[in-house]
Design a protein around this motif. Structure first.
Motif, short mmCIF file in Angstrom:
data_model
loop_
_atom_site.label_atom_id
_atom_site.label_comp_id
_atom_site.label_asym_id
_atom_site.label_seq_id
_atom_site.Cartn_x
_atom_site.Cartn_y
_atom_site.Cartn_z
N CYS A 17 -7.55 11.28 5.04
CA CYS A 17 -6.49 10.70 3.83
C CYS A 17 -6.30 9.43 4.09
O CYS A 17 -5.71 8.96 5.00
N SER A 18 -6.66 8.96 3.08
CA SER A 18 -6.80 7.17 3.03
C SER A 18 -6.26 6.87 1.99
O SER A 18 -6.19 7.67 0.69
N ALA A 19 -5.90 5.52 1.49
CA ALA A 19 -5.39 4.84 0.19
C ALA A 19 -6.32 4.01 -0.06
O ALA A 19 -6.20 3.13 -0.70
N PRO A 26 -11.86 -2.80 2.74
CA PRO A 26 -11.23 -3.09 4.18
C PRO A 26 -9.75 -2.55 4.09
O PRO A 26 -8.98 -2.63 3.17
N GLY A 27 -9.26 -2.13 5.39
CA GLY A 27 -7.95 -1.80 5.40
C GLY A 27 -7.67 -0.55 6.58
O GLY A 27 -8.65 0.01 6.98
N PHE A 28 -6.53 -0.39 6.55
CA PHE A 28 -6.06 0.65 7.77
C PHE A 28 -6.27 1.94 7.12
O PHE A 28 -6.15 2.42 5.99
N GLY A 56 -7.24 4.24 12.21
CA GLY A 56 -8.30 3.13 12.21
C GLY A 56 -8.20 1.84 11.30
O GLY A 56 -6.96 1.83 10.57
N TYR A 57 -9.27 0.93 11.36
CA TYR A 57 -9.31 0.04 10.50
C TYR A 57 -10.78 0.08 10.17
O TYR A 57 -11.60 0.01 10.71
N ARG A 58 -10.90 -0.06 8.58
CA ARG A 58 -12.32 -0.22 8.19
C ARG A 58 -12.47 -1.82 7.62
O ARG A 58 -11.62 -2.42 6.96
#
Length: 140
Positions: A17-19, A26-28, A56-58
């Motif tokens: 589940c990410s935004a 990139p992002g959290f 995490g962080y991408r």
């Protein structure tokens, strides 16, 4: 003393589940998941499903870092008694190329494992190796 254990497919079939959009900038990330855990033969524990939650962080490349908690309710092979196993790991994820919302990845992590069996508990260090598939639920 570092006592490594191999948990295969820890992150298998992870739902994410990410935004982020399909190109996943990139992002959290917040990553709830389900998967299978296979224990090494020295633990004498049955393979079983687990649930997990990762933060995490991408990065702006195929790599990501993730702090992950996973919980497995399994059984002892010799006795059949219930055993609770909890993991807290820090891992690196490598995302394989994909043009869709499905994102395959490989992971390698280090962390701690706690085992509780009928009131007796122990902790040790672990090395985790995984493969999984994320699905992006929302776009940016």
């Amino acid at each position: 003393m570092f006592n490594s254990r191999l948990a295969i497919l820890v992150a298998a079939a992870t739902l994410t589940c990410s935004a982020f959009a399909a190109d996943e900038p990139p992002g959290f990330t917040i990553n709830p998941g389900i998967g299978m855990t296979e224990f090494d033969s020295s633990t004498q524990l049955d393979e079983d499903s687990h649930w997990s939650l990762g933060f995490g962080y991408r990065f702006d490349n195929p790599w990501a870092l993730e702090l992950n908690y996973a919980s497995v309710d399994t059984n002892s092979k010799p006795t059949g008694l219930g055993v609770d196993v909890d993991y807290l790991t820090l891992g690196g994820l490598y995302h394989l190329p994909s043009q869709s919302s499905w994102k395959p990845f490989l992971s390698l992590g280090l962390g701690e494992r706690g085992i509780d069996a009928s009131g007796a508990s122990s902790e040790d260090s672990v090395v985790e190796l995984g493969a999984g598939l994320k699905y992006l639920l929302s776009a940016k």
